[in-house]
Motif scaffolding. Sequence first.
Motif, PDB file in Angstrom:
ATOM      1  N   UNK A  50       0.813  -1.212   0.000  1.00 16.98           N
ATOM      2  CA  UNK A  50       0.000   0.000   0.000  1.00 16.98           C
ATOM      3  C   UNK A  50       0.846   1.260   0.000  1.00 16.98           C
ATOM      4  N   UNK A  51       2.140   1.139   0.144  1.00 14.76           N
ATOM      5  CA  UNK A  51       3.036   2.293   0.208  1.00 14.76           C
ATOM      6  C   UNK A  51       4.033   2.279  -0.928  1.00 14.76           C
ATOM      7  N   UNK A  52       5.195   2.804  -0.631  1.00 16.81           N
ATOM      8  CA  UNK A  52       6.252   2.870  -1.617  1.00 16.81           C
ATOM      9  C   UNK A  52       7.236   1.729  -1.403  1.00 16.81           C
ATOM     10  N   UNK A  53       7.767   1.232  -2.496  1.00 15.91           N
ATOM     11  CA  UNK A  53       8.782   0.195  -2.375  1.00 15.91           C
ATOM     12  C   UNK A  53      10.136   0.860  -2.144  1.00 15.91           C
ATOM     13  N   UNK A  54      10.942   0.235  -1.335  1.00 18.69           N
ATOM     14  CA  UNK A  54      12.260   0.780  -1.016  1.00 18.69           C
ATOM     15  C   UNK A  54      13.313  -0.183  -1.535  1.00 18.69           C
ATOM     16  N   UNK A  55      14.313   0.375  -2.192  1.00 22.88           N
ATOM     17  CA  UNK A  55      15.458  -0.392  -2.654  1.00 22.88           C
ATOM     18  C   UNK A  55      16.707   0.307  -2.160  1.00 22.88           C
ATOM     19  N   UNK A  56      17.746  -0.488  -1.955  1.00 24.27           N
ATOM     20  CA  UNK A  56      19.024   0.058  -1.531  1.00 24.27           C
ATOM     21  C   UNK A  56      20.017  -0.058  -2.677  1.00 24.27           C
ATOM     22  N   UNK A  57      20.804   0.996  -2.865  1.00 26.38           N
ATOM     23  CA  UNK A  57      21.874   0.989  -3.863  1.00 26.38           C
ATOM     24  C   UNK A  57      23.200   0.953  -3.113  1.00 26.38           C
ATOM     25  N   UNK A  58      23.913  -0.149  -3.223  1.00 25.29           N
ATOM     26  CA  UNK A  58      25.186  -0.327  -2.552  1.00 25.29           C
ATOM     27  C   UNK A  58      26.293  -0.118  -3.586  1.00 25.29           C
ATOM     28  N   UNK A  59      27.095   0.922  -3.406  1.00 24.55           N
ATOM     29  CA  UNK A  59      28.188   1.191  -4.334  1.00 24.55           C
ATOM     30  C   UNK A  59      29.250   0.088  -4.239  1.00 24.55           C
ATOM     31  N   UNK A  60      29.954  -0.127  -5.316  1.00 28.22           N
ATOM     32  CA  UNK A  60      30.973  -1.169  -5.350  1.00 28.22           C
ATOM     33  C   UNK A  60      32.066  -0.913  -4.314  1.00 28.22           C
ATOM     34  N   UNK A  61      32.392   0.349  -4.080  1.00 28.04           N
ATOM     35  CA  UNK A  61      33.448   0.667  -3.112  1.00 28.04           C
ATOM     36  C   UNK A  61      33.017   0.372  -1.676  1.00 28.04           C
ATOM     37  N   UNK A  76      26.023   3.089   5.266  1.00 27.88           N
ATOM     38  CA  UNK A  76      24.946   3.710   6.035  1.00 27.88           C
ATOM     39  C   UNK A  76      23.678   3.576   5.198  1.00 27.88           C
ATOM     40  N   UNK A  77      22.712   2.820   5.669  1.00 26.47           N
ATOM     41  CA  UNK A  77      21.517   2.530   4.863  1.00 26.47           C
ATOM     42  C   UNK A  77      20.678   3.767   4.571  1.00 26.47           C
ATOM     43  N   UNK A  78      20.740   4.781   5.434  1.00 21.79           N
ATOM     44  CA  UNK A  78      19.979   6.005   5.150  1.00 21.79           C
ATOM     45  C   UNK A  78      20.476   6.693   3.896  1.00 21.79           C
ATOM     46  N   UNK A  79      21.764   6.569   3.607  1.00 18.37           N
ATOM     47  CA  UNK A  79      22.345   7.182   2.408  1.00 18.37           C
ATOM     48  C   UNK A  79      22.152   6.310   1.175  1.00 18.37           C
ATOM     49  N   UNK A  80      21.808   5.052   1.348  1.00 22.56           N
ATOM     50  CA  UNK A  80      21.728   4.109   0.232  1.00 22.56           C
ATOM     51  C   UNK A  80      20.304   3.877  -0.265  1.00 22.56           C
ATOM     52  N   UNK A  81      19.320   4.597   0.266  1.00 20.06           N
ATOM     53  CA  UNK A  81      17.915   4.346  -0.072  1.00 20.06           C
ATOM     54  C   UNK A  81      17.571   4.918  -1.446  1.00 20.06           C
ATOM     55  N   UNK A  82      16.917   4.071  -2.254  1.00 24.08           N
ATOM     56  CA  UNK A  82      16.319   4.487  -3.520  1.00 24.08           C
ATOM     57  C   UNK A  82      14.819   4.292  -3.366  1.00 24.08           C
ATOM     58  N   UNK A  83      14.016   5.295  -3.631  1.00 25.70           N
ATOM     59  CA  UNK A  83      12.571   5.160  -3.465  1.00 25.70           C
ATOM     60  C   UNK A  83      11.873   5.194  -4.824  1.00 25.70           C
ATOM     61  N   UNK A  84      10.925   4.287  -4.992  1.00 26.12           N
ATOM     62  CA  UNK A  84      10.107   4.224  -6.199  1.00 26.12           C
ATOM     63  C   UNK A  84       8.655   4.077  -5.770  1.00 26.12           C
ATOM     64  N   UNK A  85       7.755   4.609  -6.561  1.00 29.66           N
ATOM     65  CA  UNK A  85       6.328   4.411  -6.294  1.00 29.66           C
ATOM     66  C   UNK A  85       5.912   3.050  -6.808  1.00 29.66           C
ATOM     67  N   UNK A  86       4.946   2.415  -6.104  1.00 27.31           N
ATOM     68  CA  UNK A  86       4.444   1.110  -6.532  1.00 27.31           C
ATOM     69  C   UNK A  86       3.634   1.241  -7.794  1.00 27.31           C
TER      70      UNK A  86
END
Length: 86
Positions: A50-61, A76-86
């Motif tokens: 019912x909300x937004x899907x959350x994905x994390x982007x982890x840089x190779x470094x 730090x997961x707060x810096x790695x969050x990618x948000x998309x609408x469902x």
Amino acid sequence: MTFIDLKQKEVINCKDCKRIGCVADVDFDPECGKLCGLIIPAPVHFFSCFGKSIRYYIRFCDIVRIGPDIILVDVNLDDAVMRDDC
């Protein structure tokens, strides 16, 4: 190592020793052929549809080690969050 091998591995954050999820996709630079990062969907909760899907982007470094069963990252997961609408 193939993409299928990466998808079967769990990603664990070294900062808090918690499971982030499993690899869903990879990001790479087609010009030089280097891996730029991993895309990991957040664990699904009951009401998450019912909300937004959350994905994390982890840089190779930020990848510490790729083992036979898990991938260790230091991020730090707060810096790695990618948000998309469902």
